[in-house]
Design a protein around this motif. Sequence first.
Motif, mmCIF file in Angstrom:
data_model
loop_
_atom_site.group_PDB
_atom_site.id
_atom_site.type_symbol
_atom_site.label_atom_id
_atom_site.label_comp_id
_atom_site.label_asym_id
_atom_site.label_seq_id
_atom_site.Cartn_x
_atom_site.Cartn_y
_atom_site.Cartn_z
ATOM 1 N N ILE A 10 0.795 -1.347 -0.004
ATOM 2 C CA ILE A 10 0.018 0.134 -0.027
ATOM 3 C C ILE A 10 0.917 1.161 -0.108
ATOM 4 C CG2 ILE A 10 -1.502 1.321 1.469
ATOM 5 C CD1 ILE A 10 -2.684 -1.451 2.336
ATOM 6 N N ARG A 11 1.978 1.089 0.808
ATOM 7 C CA ARG A 11 2.899 2.345 0.813
ATOM 8 C C ARG A 11 3.353 2.753 -0.534
ATOM 9 N NH1 ARG A 11 0.636 4.972 3.523
ATOM 10 N NH2 ARG A 11 0.950 5.124 5.769
ATOM 11 N N LYS A 12 3.764 1.747 -1.293
ATOM 12 C CA LYS A 12 4.205 2.003 -2.774
ATOM 13 C C LYS A 12 3.248 2.763 -3.446
ATOM 14 C CE LYS A 12 6.719 -2.174 -3.280
ATOM 15 N NZ LYS A 12 6.896 -3.639 -4.054
ATOM 16 N N TYR A 13 1.683 3.080 -3.214
ATOM 17 C CA TYR A 13 0.868 3.608 -4.115
ATOM 18 C C TYR A 13 0.546 4.815 -3.392
ATOM 19 C CZ TYR A 13 1.612 -0.390 -6.917
ATOM 20 O OH TYR A 13 2.207 -1.092 -7.680
ATOM 21 N N ASP A 14 0.397 4.763 -1.921
ATOM 22 C CA ASP A 14 -0.236 5.634 -1.027
ATOM 23 C C ASP A 14 0.779 6.042 0.193
ATOM 24 O OD1 ASP A 14 -1.767 7.375 0.570
ATOM 25 O OD2 ASP A 14 -3.532 6.110 0.545
ATOM 26 N N ARG A 15 1.506 7.226 0.215
ATOM 27 C CA ARG A 15 2.353 7.454 1.052
ATOM 28 C C ARG A 15 1.757 8.603 2.031
ATOM 29 N NH1 ARG A 15 6.273 5.023 1.506
ATOM 30 N NH2 ARG A 15 7.360 6.558 2.539
ATOM 31 N N GLU A 16 0.387 8.779 2.085
ATOM 32 C CA GLU A 16 -0.222 9.571 2.904
ATOM 33 C C GLU A 16 -1.034 9.122 4.056
ATOM 34 O OE1 GLU A 16 0.577 12.943 2.604
ATOM 35 O OE2 GLU A 16 1.599 12.228 0.786
ATOM 36 N N GLU A 17 -1.908 7.963 3.553
ATOM 37 C CA GLU A 17 -2.846 7.616 4.729
ATOM 38 C C GLU A 17 -2.121 6.879 5.916
ATOM 39 O OE1 GLU A 17 -6.137 8.302 4.879
ATOM 40 O OE2 GLU A 17 -5.960 9.541 2.974
ATOM 41 N N THR A 18 -2.705 7.092 7.076
ATOM 42 C CA THR A 18 -2.443 6.184 8.142
ATOM 43 C C THR A 18 -2.923 4.743 8.151
ATOM 44 O OG1 THR A 18 -2.183 8.287 9.579
ATOM 45 C CG2 THR A 18 -2.372 6.054 10.736
ATOM 46 N N LEU A 19 -2.076 3.968 8.358
ATOM 47 C CA LEU A 19 -2.180 2.449 8.277
ATOM 48 C C LEU A 19 -2.399 1.731 9.741
ATOM 49 C CD1 LEU A 19 -0.056 1.424 5.340
ATOM 50 C CD2 LEU A 19 -2.624 2.063 5.407
ATOM 51 N N LEU A 20 -3.326 1.144 10.172
ATOM 52 C CA LEU A 20 -3.134 0.217 11.222
ATOM 53 C C LEU A 20 -3.267 -1.327 11.044
ATOM 54 C CD1 LEU A 20 -3.641 0.079 14.403
ATOM 55 C CD2 LEU A 20 -6.139 0.226 14.012
ATOM 56 N N ILE A 21 -2.157 -1.711 11.549
ATOM 57 C CA ILE A 21 -2.392 -3.236 11.618
ATOM 58 C C ILE A 21 -2.712 -3.937 12.916
ATOM 59 C CG2 ILE A 21 -0.530 -5.336 11.361
ATOM 60 C CD1 ILE A 21 1.066 -3.582 9.506
ATOM 61 N N VAL A 22 -3.448 -4.680 13.049
ATOM 62 C CA VAL A 22 -4.064 -5.309 14.400
ATOM 63 C C VAL A 22 -3.937 -6.859 14.149
ATOM 64 C CG1 VAL A 22 -6.002 -5.859 15.774
ATOM 65 C CG2 VAL A 22 -5.919 -3.674 14.482
ATOM 66 N N THR A 23 -2.967 -7.336 14.952
ATOM 67 C CA THR A 23 -2.576 -8.652 15.109
ATOM 68 C C THR A 23 -2.523 -9.286 16.513
ATOM 69 O OG1 THR A 23 -0.516 -10.128 14.541
ATOM 70 C CG2 THR A 23 -0.136 -7.981 15.094
ATOM 71 N N GLN A 24 -2.957 -10.780 16.659
ATOM 72 C CA GLN A 24 -2.780 -11.335 17.671
ATOM 73 C C GLN A 24 -1.499 -11.695 18.172
ATOM 74 O OE1 GLN A 24 -5.458 -14.863 16.696
ATOM 75 N NE2 GLN A 24 -6.901 -13.992 17.942
ATOM 76 N N GLU A 25 -0.400 -11.740 17.002
ATOM 77 C CA GLU A 25 1.113 -11.984 17.632
ATOM 78 C C GLU A 25 1.370 -11.029 18.444
ATOM 79 O OE1 GLU A 25 3.240 -13.881 15.889
ATOM 80 O OE2 GLU A 25 1.792 -14.688 14.328
ATOM 81 N N THR A 26 2.266 -11.343 19.505
ATOM 82 C CA THR A 26 2.816 -10.514 20.628
ATOM 83 C C THR A 26 4.031 -9.833 19.973
ATOM 84 O OG1 THR A 26 3.899 -12.468 21.572
ATOM 85 C CG2 THR A 26 1.881 -11.907 22.286
ATOM 86 N N ASP A 27 4.763 -10.226 18.931
ATOM 87 C CA ASP A 27 5.876 -9.751 18.568
ATOM 88 C C ASP A 27 5.627 -8.836 17.214
ATOM 89 O OD1 ASP A 27 7.891 -10.624 20.181
ATOM 90 O OD2 ASP A 27 7.423 -12.678 19.381
ATOM 91 N N LYS A 28 6.360 -8.007 16.938
ATOM 92 C CA LYS A 28 6.122 -7.193 15.570
ATOM 93 C C LYS A 28 6.332 -7.968 14.399
ATOM 94 C CE LYS A 28 10.780 -5.343 15.428
ATOM 95 N NZ LYS A 28 11.808 -4.141 15.515
ATOM 96 N N PRO A 29 5.761 -7.766 13.253
ATOM 97 C CA PRO A 29 5.883 -8.764 11.977
ATOM 98 C C PRO A 29 7.322 -9.119 11.694
ATOM 99 C CG PRO A 29 4.437 -7.011 11.796
ATOM 100 C CD PRO A 29 4.948 -6.604 12.951
ATOM 101 N N TYR A 30 7.014 -10.638 11.363
ATOM 102 C CA TYR A 30 8.884 -10.919 11.139
ATOM 103 C C TYR A 30 8.572 -11.867 9.755
ATOM 104 C CZ TYR A 30 7.121 -14.825 13.809
ATOM 105 O OH TYR A 30 6.241 -15.928 14.381
ATOM 106 N N TYR A 31 9.635 -12.116 9.050
ATOM 107 C CA TYR A 31 9.702 -12.746 8.091
ATOM 108 C C TYR A 31 9.692 -14.366 8.340
ATOM 109 C CZ TYR A 31 10.887 -8.698 5.079
ATOM 110 O OH TYR A 31 10.695 -7.762 4.496
ATOM 111 N N ARG A 32 8.656 -15.106 7.974
ATOM 112 C CA ARG A 32 8.862 -16.662 8.496
ATOM 113 C C ARG A 32 9.834 -17.428 7.769
ATOM 114 N NH1 ARG A 32 4.811 -13.528 10.500
ATOM 115 N NH2 ARG A 32 3.527 -14.596 11.876
ATOM 116 N N PRO A 33 10.250 -17.494 6.423
ATOM 117 C CA PRO A 33 10.984 -18.133 5.638
ATOM 118 C C PRO A 33 12.530 -18.198 6.573
ATOM 119 C CG PRO A 33 9.794 -17.123 4.226
ATOM 120 C CD PRO A 33 9.647 -16.566 5.322
ATOM 121 N N PRO A 34 13.119 -17.148 7.012
ATOM 122 C CA PRO A 34 14.453 -17.383 7.652
ATOM 123 C C PRO A 34 14.339 -18.064 8.607
ATOM 124 C CG PRO A 34 14.068 -15.047 6.625
ATOM 125 C CD PRO A 34 12.890 -15.809 6.681
ATOM 126 N N LEU A 35 13.409 -18.328 9.353
ATOM 127 C CA LEU A 35 13.114 -18.927 10.766
ATOM 128 C C LEU A 35 13.430 -20.614 10.504
ATOM 129 C CD1 LEU A 35 10.484 -17.039 12.509
ATOM 130 C CD2 LEU A 35 12.988 -16.985 12.901
#
Length: 110
Positions: A10-35
């Motif tokens: 979304i940021r590639k096309y819209d730099r202005e709007e505020t975004l909110l990510i709601v997640t049950q995860e207790t950690d910030k988002p991470y890449y799964r494949p390297p794990l």
Amino acid sequence: MAGANAAMEIRKYDREETLLIVTQETDKPYYRPPLSKEFWTEPDYPKETIYYNIQDDESIDILTGTTVKQINADQQTIENESGEIYQYEKLLYALGGAPKWIDGWRVSVS
């Protein structure tokens, strides 16, 4: 992971709007494949690189450890399990997933 990827796209096309990510995860988002690969097999693998860099964007907020209890499309709101209500203009609903465990194959890391 799905929400973080969506926010980055979304940021590639819209730099202005505020975004909110709601997640049950207790950690910030991470890449799964390297794990499942580099994180465990390469001793010098930089552990901090598994996290998405969306924290650097001040217009992206992340609510970790939070469950959405209800979506009200008519009023364009979401409500979390604590009763807090958030208004939205557009909503992307990315469910994510949970690992499937096979009895006897769960690994305990301590």
